[in-house]
Design a protein around this motif. Sequence first.
Motif, PDB file in Angstrom:
ATOM      1  N   LEU A   1     -39.476  21.508  76.039  1.00 46.35           N
ATOM      2  CA  LEU A   1     -38.772  22.396  75.069  1.00 46.35           C
ATOM      3  C   LEU A   1     -38.225  21.401  74.180  1.00 46.35           C
ATOM      4  O   LEU A   1     -37.666  20.501  74.497  1.00 46.35           O
ATOM      5  N   THR A   2     -38.290  21.667  72.632  1.00 42.05           N
ATOM      6  CA  THR A   2     -37.642  20.931  71.700  1.00 42.05           C
ATOM      7  C   THR A   2     -36.645  21.897  71.054  1.00 42.05           C
ATOM      8  O   THR A   2     -36.943  23.075  70.700  1.00 42.05           O
ATOM      9  N   GLY A   3     -35.397  21.227  70.845  1.00 40.63           N
ATOM     10  CA  GLY A   3     -34.301  22.114  70.309  1.00 40.63           C
ATOM     11  C   GLY A   3     -33.357  21.290  69.502  1.00 40.63           C
ATOM     12  O   GLY A   3     -33.166  20.164  69.502  1.00 40.63           O
ATOM     13  N   ASN A   4     -32.701  22.122  68.673  1.00 41.03           N
ATOM     14  CA  ASN A   4     -31.605  21.178  67.886  1.00 41.03           C
ATOM     15  C   ASN A   4     -30.088  22.025  68.321  1.00 41.03           C
ATOM     16  O   ASN A   4     -29.992  23.184  68.277  1.00 41.03           O
ATOM     17  N   LEU A   5     -29.307  20.929  68.749  1.00 46.13           N
ATOM     18  CA  LEU A   5     -27.677  21.505  69.361  1.00 46.13           C
ATOM     19  C   LEU A   5     -26.851  21.252  68.195  1.00 46.13           C
ATOM     20  O   LEU A   5     -26.552  20.033  67.602  1.00 46.13           O
TER      21      LEU A   5
ATOM     22  N   LEU B   1     -34.297  19.262  84.573  1.00 43.76           N
ATOM     23  CA  LEU B   1     -34.485  19.279  83.025  1.00 43.76           C
ATOM     24  C   LEU B   1     -34.997  17.846  82.407  1.00 43.76           C
ATOM     25  O   LEU B   1     -35.511  18.065  81.169  1.00 43.76           O
ATOM     26  N   ASN B   2     -34.539  16.729  82.960  1.00 39.46           N
ATOM     27  CA  ASN B   2     -34.496  15.426  82.430  1.00 39.46           C
ATOM     28  C   ASN B   2     -34.304  15.620  80.918  1.00 39.46           C
ATOM     29  O   ASN B   2     -35.067  15.235  80.096  1.00 39.46           O
ATOM     30  N   PRO B   3     -33.090  15.917  80.298  1.00 38.58           N
ATOM     31  CA  PRO B   3     -32.622  16.021  79.128  1.00 38.58           C
ATOM     32  C   PRO B   3     -32.670  14.716  78.092  1.00 38.58           C
ATOM     33  O   PRO B   3     -32.277  13.822  78.853  1.00 38.58           O
ATOM     34  N   GLN B   4     -33.293  14.722  77.157  1.00 37.29           N
ATOM     35  CA  GLN B   4     -33.380  13.535  76.295  1.00 37.29           C
ATOM     36  C   GLN B   4     -32.763  14.150  75.086  1.00 37.29           C
ATOM     37  O   GLN B   4     -32.851  15.105  74.462  1.00 37.29           O
ATOM     38  N   ILE B   5     -31.897  13.150  74.386  1.00 40.56           N
ATOM     39  CA  ILE B   5     -31.199  13.196  72.954  1.00 40.56           C
ATOM     40  C   ILE B   5     -31.941  12.286  72.133  1.00 40.56           C
ATOM     41  O   ILE B   5     -31.655  10.899  72.427  1.00 40.56           O
ATOM     42  N   THR B   6     -32.673  12.620  71.187  1.00 41.29           N
ATOM     43  CA  THR B   6     -33.607  11.719  70.529  1.00 41.29           C
ATOM     44  C   THR B   6     -33.419  11.476  69.232  1.00 41.29           C
ATOM     45  O   THR B   6     -33.746  10.585  68.233  1.00 41.29           O
ATOM     46  N   GLY B   7     -32.014  12.155  68.595  1.00 50.29           N
ATOM     47  CA  GLY B   7     -31.443  11.618  67.581  1.00 50.29           C
ATOM     48  C   GLY B   7     -30.582  12.503  67.212  1.00 50.29           C
ATOM     49  O   GLY B   7     -30.157  13.589  67.761  1.00 50.29           O
ATOM     50  N   THR B   8     -29.660  11.989  66.064  1.00 50.86           N
ATOM     51  CA  THR B   8     -28.431  12.923  65.721  1.00 50.86           C
ATOM     52  C   THR B   8     -28.426  12.971  64.053  1.00 50.86           C
ATOM     53  O   THR B   8     -29.199  12.244  63.259  1.00 50.86           O
ATOM     54  N   LEU B   9     -28.054  14.067  63.482  1.00 55.14           N
ATOM     55  CA  LEU B   9     -27.871  14.261  62.119  1.00 55.14           C
ATOM     56  C   LEU B   9     -26.210  14.543  61.894  1.00 55.14           C
ATOM     57  O   LEU B   9     -25.720  15.541  62.651  1.00 55.14           O
ATOM     58  N   GLN B  10     -25.578  14.206  60.742  1.00 57.94           N
ATOM     59  CA  GLN B  10     -24.478  14.737  60.215  1.00 57.94           C
ATOM     60  C   GLN B  10     -24.502  15.694  59.204  1.00 57.94           C
ATOM     61  O   GLN B  10     -25.073  15.433  58.141  1.00 57.94           O
TER      62      GLN B  10
ATOM     63  N   VAL C   1     -32.345  26.583  79.060  1.00 56.35           N
ATOM     64  CA  VAL C   1     -31.334  26.065  77.975  1.00 56.35           C
ATOM     65  C   VAL C   1     -29.971  26.553  78.329  1.00 56.35           C
ATOM     66  O   VAL C   1     -28.973  25.632  78.011  1.00 56.35           O
ATOM     67  N   ILE C   2     -29.847  27.591  79.053  1.00 59.94           N
ATOM     68  CA  ILE C   2     -28.598  27.773  79.470  1.00 59.94           C
ATOM     69  C   ILE C   2     -28.020  27.007  80.575  1.00 59.94           C
ATOM     70  O   ILE C   2     -26.911  26.292  80.630  1.00 59.94           O
ATOM     71  N   ASP C   3     -28.938  26.608  81.438  1.00 57.29           N
ATOM     72  CA  ASP C   3     -28.651  25.835  82.500  1.00 57.29           C
ATOM     73  C   ASP C   3     -28.228  24.370  81.876  1.00 57.29           C
ATOM     74  O   ASP C   3     -27.240  23.795  82.375  1.00 57.29           O
ATOM     75  N   TYR C   4     -28.828  23.878  80.777  1.00 57.52           N
ATOM     76  CA  TYR C   4     -28.554  22.544  80.146  1.00 57.52           C
ATOM     77  C   TYR C   4     -27.187  22.638  79.505  1.00 57.52           C
ATOM     78  O   TYR C   4     -26.158  21.871  79.700  1.00 57.52           O
ATOM     79  N   LEU C   5     -27.046  23.957  78.872  1.00 58.16           N
ATOM     80  CA  LEU C   5     -25.757  24.078  78.015  1.00 58.16           C
ATOM     81  C   LEU C   5     -24.424  23.778  79.104  1.00 58.16           C
ATOM     82  O   LEU C   5     -23.462  23.221  78.921  1.00 58.16           O
ATOM     83  N   GLN C   6     -24.552  24.757  80.072  1.00 61.18           N
ATOM     84  CA  GLN C   6     -23.649  24.825  81.450  1.00 61.18           C
ATOM     85  C   GLN C   6     -23.698  23.294  81.791  1.00 61.18           C
ATOM     86  O   GLN C   6     -22.517  23.135  82.718  1.00 61.18           O
ATOM     87  N   SER C   7     -24.317  22.472  82.033  1.00 58.81           N
ATOM     88  CA  SER C   7     -24.411  21.119  82.537  1.00 58.81           C
ATOM     89  C   SER C   7     -23.499  20.119  81.645  1.00 58.81           C
ATOM     90  O   SER C   7     -23.064  19.136  82.303  1.00 58.81           O
ATOM     91  N   ARG C   8     -23.311  20.565  80.530  1.00 55.12           N
ATOM     92  CA  ARG C   8     -22.589  19.441  79.611  1.00 55.12           C
ATOM     93  C   ARG C   8     -20.999  19.940  79.608  1.00 55.12           C
ATOM     94  O   ARG C   8     -20.769  20.975  79.689  1.00 55.12           O
TER      95      ARG C   8
ATOM     96  N   ILE D   1     -34.609  17.415  73.932  1.00 54.63           N
ATOM     97  CA  ILE D   1     -36.128  17.366  74.466  1.00 54.63           C
ATOM     98  C   ILE D   1     -35.492  17.994  76.076  1.00 54.63           C
ATOM     99  O   ILE D   1     -35.213  17.101  76.493  1.00 54.63           O
ATOM    100  N   LEU D   2     -36.189  19.141  76.593  1.00 53.13           N
ATOM    101  CA  LEU D   2     -35.871  19.543  77.826  1.00 53.13           C
ATOM    102  C   LEU D   2     -37.039  19.716  78.448  1.00 53.13           C
ATOM    103  O   LEU D   2     -38.083  20.319  77.756  1.00 53.13           O
ATOM    104  N   GLU D   3     -37.229  19.465  79.730  1.00 52.54           N
ATOM    105  CA  GLU D   3     -38.468  19.774  80.766  1.00 52.54           C
ATOM    106  C   GLU D   3     -38.344  20.948  81.531  1.00 52.54           C
ATOM    107  O   GLU D   3     -37.620  20.907  82.382  1.00 52.54           O
ATOM    108  N   THR D   4     -38.393  22.201  80.851  1.00 46.83           N
ATOM    109  CA  THR D   4     -38.210  23.276  81.472  1.00 46.83           C
ATOM    110  C   THR D   4     -38.929  23.561  82.715  1.00 46.83           C
ATOM    111  O   THR D   4     -38.894  24.523  83.522  1.00 46.83           O
ATOM    112  N   ARG D   5     -40.270  23.324  82.590  1.00 45.78           N
ATOM    113  CA  ARG D   5     -40.981  23.376  83.921  1.00 45.78           C
ATOM    114  C   ARG D   5     -41.596  21.730  84.051  1.00 45.78           C
ATOM    115  O   ARG D   5     -41.629  20.971  83.055  1.00 45.78           O
TER     116      ARG D   5
END
Length: 687
Positions: A113-117, A85-94, A229-236, A104-108
């Motif tokens: 994929l771009t998302g906000n957690l 997945l090579n996850p990247q956290i490119t910024g944060t907001l409060q 995305v579930i794979d990523y969440l479960q990896s945290r 950013i996740l590399e789903t293939r």
Amino acid sequence: MRFLIFFLTLGSVLAADDLTVLDSASKPAEAFEQWLTREFVAMTERRSEAFEKMIKSEAACQAWQEERKAFFLERIGGLPERTPLNPQITGTLQGKGYRVEKIILETRPAFHLTGNLYLPDTPPPWPAVLVPCGHSHDGKAAGQYQLICMLLARHGMAALCYDPIGQGERYQMLDLAKERAVFDDAPHVKVPHPNVRLMCTTEHTMTGISSALIGANAAQFRIWDGMRVIDYLQSRKDILADKIGCTGNSGGGTETAYLMALDDRILAAAPGCYLTTFRKLIETKGPQDGEQNIAGQTAFGMDEADYCIMRAPKPTLICAGTRDVTFDFSGTWDLFRDAKRFYSRIGHPDMIDMAAPDAPHGFTLQLREAVTRFMARHLLGKDIVVREVAKLPDSFDDNQLRELSKPDWTPEQLQCSPKGQVMLLPSERSVFQINAETAEKLSKTRDSGLGPKTVREVVGASESVPEPQVQVIGKIERVGFSIEKMALKLENAFQLPGLLFVPTKPNGKAILYLHGSSMKAEVDAIEQLAKAGNLVLAAELRGIGETETGFRRKSFGAGQFGRDNLEILTAYLMGKSFVGMRTDDVRSWARVLKAKSSEVSVIAIGEAAIPALHAAALEPDAFQTITLRQMIPSWELLVGSEGTFDQTVNMVHGVLRHYDLPDLIQMVGKERVVIEQPVNGMGVKVE
């Protein structure tokens, strides 16, 4: 061969010299569409009958779930392999009571994929909820999706809202040579990025055509994104891996329904403003975007209730607006009844429920509150009171409701990728490129021994066509030839028109002349053929000319998918293709002409060309020569093309797993086939 022949008095017909065949008062286009709808409804009724038998047996219930899950996976083309997945956290907001990580996740490989957690301010670990987006141009930045994520986070649950393909930061069809302010296919709507050119709904259906030809579906990309995305969440470490939920609205409701049916890791699911019955959908708005139509699912006996049934007995909350004008609420009630009965049959009636506020289509405040309560019950293990605002007025209108769904953050603030579009990342691959790679692999592994049985089964043509029933309803005399008006009865339900040009001095040769827009389109050329002594039958195929359909959604995609896209996608749900149905039409017309001459050739133009080629493959003795004009050279060409025009009509699910058009020409005999004026996927002439 027997024909039903009826001659009418000519008088006014001859005087008017009118080449129209069918009585417009009988609404011939509607007759074809009504037949298609009746066939569709009959399939849904057979599914209902099968459901009533199944519900009596617990073993049958389990088989029902397993069969539909296997069918669903096969029809979306299966699932790809898991890659890093090579996850990247490119910024944060409060925010107030939460913070946002930009992901950013590399789903293939080379497909991001771009998302906000959205993460709670309370100590971890937390349950997590996927929030796939509906059809918002800004994707994850739309107000209603921001607000559900905030609400979940403020109540102790992480929420990851991500952009689907064709939305937000993941448009697949960028124009790097030109910047624009509005969509090409909706000039009244602002684009989310200057290189974006087509609306998300158009992109989704365009990717749907590309995917269908290789035996997949645009939904595969959506589903796999969610699973990764579930794979990523479960990896945290800050996420509770066994407490995963999923909720989405409209197109996000579709995605939630798909994910909850296929991924057992989703404990609690709340699909919104999507679930209804296919019968109600077809009778009201018609089929929706490419990813919302699974090939042959209605014929198989799979309806939308089965997305709930497949996951039983896991907790499910069906969310709907009672005034939803897209997904009919009465159909939602019918669906809920089936799902509730199934859950009750297996001993878990309390695990499925419905939230149905008096509201229009949308992830409204009432649904956001209901979903948050539902997720808290099943992911946190507690019942809580959820109020997004302190108090609603005693009564309010839809405009006031929409005001309560305005975003907190701008798309720019929530942006994850450096330039606002993942396709601008180095070496990024599009859906079309990924599909084209699959198509190329298929071309190298196909069985070279192509035969009629494979061709017939792939396009859905009949094993044999019945004896033609032809009605001659008029005659026009011309210098050197006469014209007989003919009507061919099909499916015991509607007629197709034809004009038989009978030369005064016949040369013994006959030509079946099929034009993709109308039998009248090239009358001058046909008259010259008749004057030269050829017997010429200018005939129409269903959905062309006098039986042309598509008047309900002619503006969809600014016409890029053809006026008859609703009927084409309805047939697709039924396991039928227009190519297959029209192939049978060509075979029937060929039999009509063959009874009059032993030496028959065919000239087919535009939309009629591919069906004519298939008819020649299935009826080797029908035609001496086959002239195909303005036909695409191959289906593989369409798979990798980021832009096509009026190609939905040529869509055949999974055809490239078995053959392409050049293979069909080889099967017919290259020496018999003449290709003239070939065109690309946009209908533009190519060399």
